[in-house]
Structures are given as C-alpha cells and as structure tokens.
Scaffold this motif. Sequence first.
Motif, PDB file in Angstrom:
ATOM      1  N   GLN A 139       0.796  -1.150   0.013  1.00 20.23           N
ATOM      2  CA  GLN A 139       0.084  -0.082   0.021  1.00 20.23           C
ATOM      3  C   GLN A 139       0.731   1.412   0.125  1.00 20.23           C
ATOM      4  O   GLN A 139       0.436   2.221  -0.685  1.00 20.23           O
ATOM      5  N   GLY A 141       3.885   1.234  -1.286  1.00 23.41           N
ATOM      6  CA  GLY A 141       4.894   0.871  -2.529  1.00 23.41           C
ATOM      7  C   GLY A 141       6.074   0.447  -2.147  1.00 23.41           C
ATOM      8  O   GLY A 141       6.336  -0.151  -0.952  1.00 23.41           O
ATOM      9  N   ASP A 265       6.981   4.822  -2.493  1.00 21.26           N
ATOM     10  CA  ASP A 265       6.605   5.891  -3.616  1.00 21.26           C
ATOM     11  C   ASP A 265       5.173   5.668  -4.046  1.00 21.26           C
ATOM     12  O   ASP A 265       4.769   6.423  -5.110  1.00 21.26           O
ATOM     13  N   LYS A 266       4.363   5.344  -3.185  1.00 23.31           N
ATOM     14  CA  LYS A 266       2.997   5.439  -3.097  1.00 23.31           C
ATOM     15  C   LYS A 266       2.280   6.024  -1.893  1.00 23.31           C
ATOM     16  O   LYS A 266       1.072   6.456  -2.009  1.00 23.31           O
ATOM     17  N   GLY A 267       3.076   6.138  -0.725  1.00 21.81           N
ATOM     18  CA  GLY A 267       2.324   6.507   0.344  1.00 21.81           C
ATOM     19  C   GLY A 267       3.472   6.391   1.553  1.00 21.81           C
ATOM     20  O   GLY A 267       4.449   6.013   1.250  1.00 21.81           O
ATOM     21  N   LEU A 284      -1.925   8.089   2.343  1.00 24.37           N
ATOM     22  CA  LEU A 284      -2.264   7.062   1.482  1.00 24.37           C
ATOM     23  C   LEU A 284      -3.107   7.688   0.206  1.00 24.37           C
ATOM     24  O   LEU A 284      -3.881   8.540   0.303  1.00 24.37           O
TER      25      LEU A 284
END
Length: 352
Positions: A139, A141, A265-267, A284
């Motif tokens: 979640q 990344g 890199d996503k959150g 997120l």
Amino acid sequence: MRLLILGTGSMANAHAKNFSEIEGVTLAGAVDVNINSVEAFREKYNIERAFTSLDDALAWGDFDSVANITPDNIHYATTMQCLRAGKHVFCEKPLAVNHQDAMEMAQTAEAAHLVGMVNLTYRNVAQLQAARKLVTSGQIGQVKHVEASYLQSWLVAKMWGEWRTESRWLWRLSKKHGSNGTLGDVGVHILDFVVYATDTEIDEIFCRLKAFDKADGNRIGEYDLDANDSFTMTVSFTNGALGVVHSSRWATGHVNELRLRVYGDKGSLEIQHRHDGSKLMVCLGDDVEAATWKELDVEPVSTNYQRFVEAVGQGRTLEPSFRHAAKLQKAIDLATITEIDRKEHQLEENSA
C-alpha cells in the motif's frame, strides 16, 4: 506449560503477571541468588518452588520452559545451560552481549528442536503490526527512506527515579559494569522496530556514539560514566532503502518514545509509541497529493508472552526468534566497530 522464571528483578514482574494470565500456564518455579527476593517473589505470584541457583532448579526439573530475566551479561551462560537441559527459553533482550554468543544460542536451540524466543517488547505494539501489513501489502509502494528514533529523558528528569543515586540506572552508564550504553540497551529495540515494520534487513551501517559529562570526573562512586548516552547511525537496507536511526537518554520531554517514519513511492506511514499511548498515521492514495495524514484505528495483537506459549504448544519457534535477535546483535556489534574506525561496514551476506 510449566514455566521457571529465572531472575526476579523488576522486569520479572511483567513476565510473572503476563504468563500467569495465560490459560494453561503454571508458574512452577523461580530462581534468584537472593533468598529473600526469590521467596517474596514466589509468594507474590503463588509460584510452586523457589531456588537460589539454576543448578538446583534444573536438578529438580519439573518444568518445560524458562523465562530468562537475568542481567544481560549472563543471558548466554544461563540460556545455554537451560537449552542443554532440554528446556524451551524465552529470553529478555538483548539475547547476548555479542553476535558470536547470540548465534551459538540460536544454533543450539535449533539443533535441539527447542523454542528460542526473545522478548522484544515493542512487537506488542498493535500499530507496529499494522504498519508492517501496510508495507507487505504494497500500500505504500517501494520503501525509499526511513527515519527512526528512540528517545528517553531519564538523564534529565526524575520520572523513572534518581539515576545519580540508584545502582539500577548507574550500571547502564558504566562500561566496566557491563553496559554498552544506549546502543546496547535500546538499540536492539529501535532496529527491530525498523526492520520488522519495513519487512527488510540491514545491509550497511555507520554509527557515531557519544558519552557526555554527567558528574565530576565523569564518575559516581564505583561507576565510571563512560558508556554512550546517544547514538546516530545511517543505515542502508536490502530492499534498497536508506535510513537514519538515532537514540538518546538526553531527550528532554520524551520520557520513553519510539517513532518510525517510512516513506514509499505510493504513500507513507508514521508510528508514534509513547508512554501515554500509540498512534499510526498514514498518507495514502488521494491524500498523497494533498499531503493529508490520517490516524488509523488498529486491533489489539497477541503479546510475545502469548506467542511463546503458542510456540511451545506447537513445538516450533515463532518470531521474534533467537536467530532474528542474533542478526540485530550483529548490526549492533558492527555499529560499535564503525565508531572506532570511522567507516561504514556491511553485514556479510546479510545473514546472522
């Protein structure tokens, strides 16, 4: 499960209380070299037998597991004695004072098919367990950067007592009394906090240590106050992330606080674990663009005490294991070396 409690110091109370509340556990015996202490402890927790030596307890032998709460520098000798007697062991941290001893303890337990687990107490923090799930589920990344700290204030406040007059604190400041300072005392906790939450291992490490002047001549009575009070380290991880980890006993206003920030890199996520409560904050999904952080509610988790009982019942070691603790001790040993030679070290083959 019939349990022997080895050592009756302050932390032994937590062991006795937690284990006595687990169904199927009997506090069979207690050991301490001080007859008055062990008898008082036996009576307080309704323990069957009291002993003033481990030899006598093992000769009696009517137990299958041991909670080892002895001083750090005798974890190795006492745990090895228990393992050779065929007893499962739940050991206080650090597992040993060096990697070589810790690894021998792990290998001995594994070869004998005995449960060997370590009480890394912050595994009991539900927010840490939830953070790990966020990482392993993808979640946030790919993890890129990590910040972690363990801040205490007992050198500048008296919430935990007066360290200048109490041996239970003074020994932690003195190398000749067996202390490796803040790094040896809480380094294992914050490094476990990091590698467990991020589901990775330490690759390279560089550390600086500092012992500050605390008294005339930096000495109180028989205690030379030369063990490190603070450390800072840079760490690279096997997943490619870079991290900074630090700790101090001079952190005015923090009492006892662990904090971890993990940036992917996503959150991102942040854990705050304090003496008065814990929080897990996340940024997120759509919140990333707005830089909005939200607190997540988390469910309670099993304690290390419960997991140890479960492990003995299943006949297999669960985490945190001796082998995991040996890996952490290797990183701590190398951190000390980096302070001496002023260069980064790599954990060989990233193994224990």
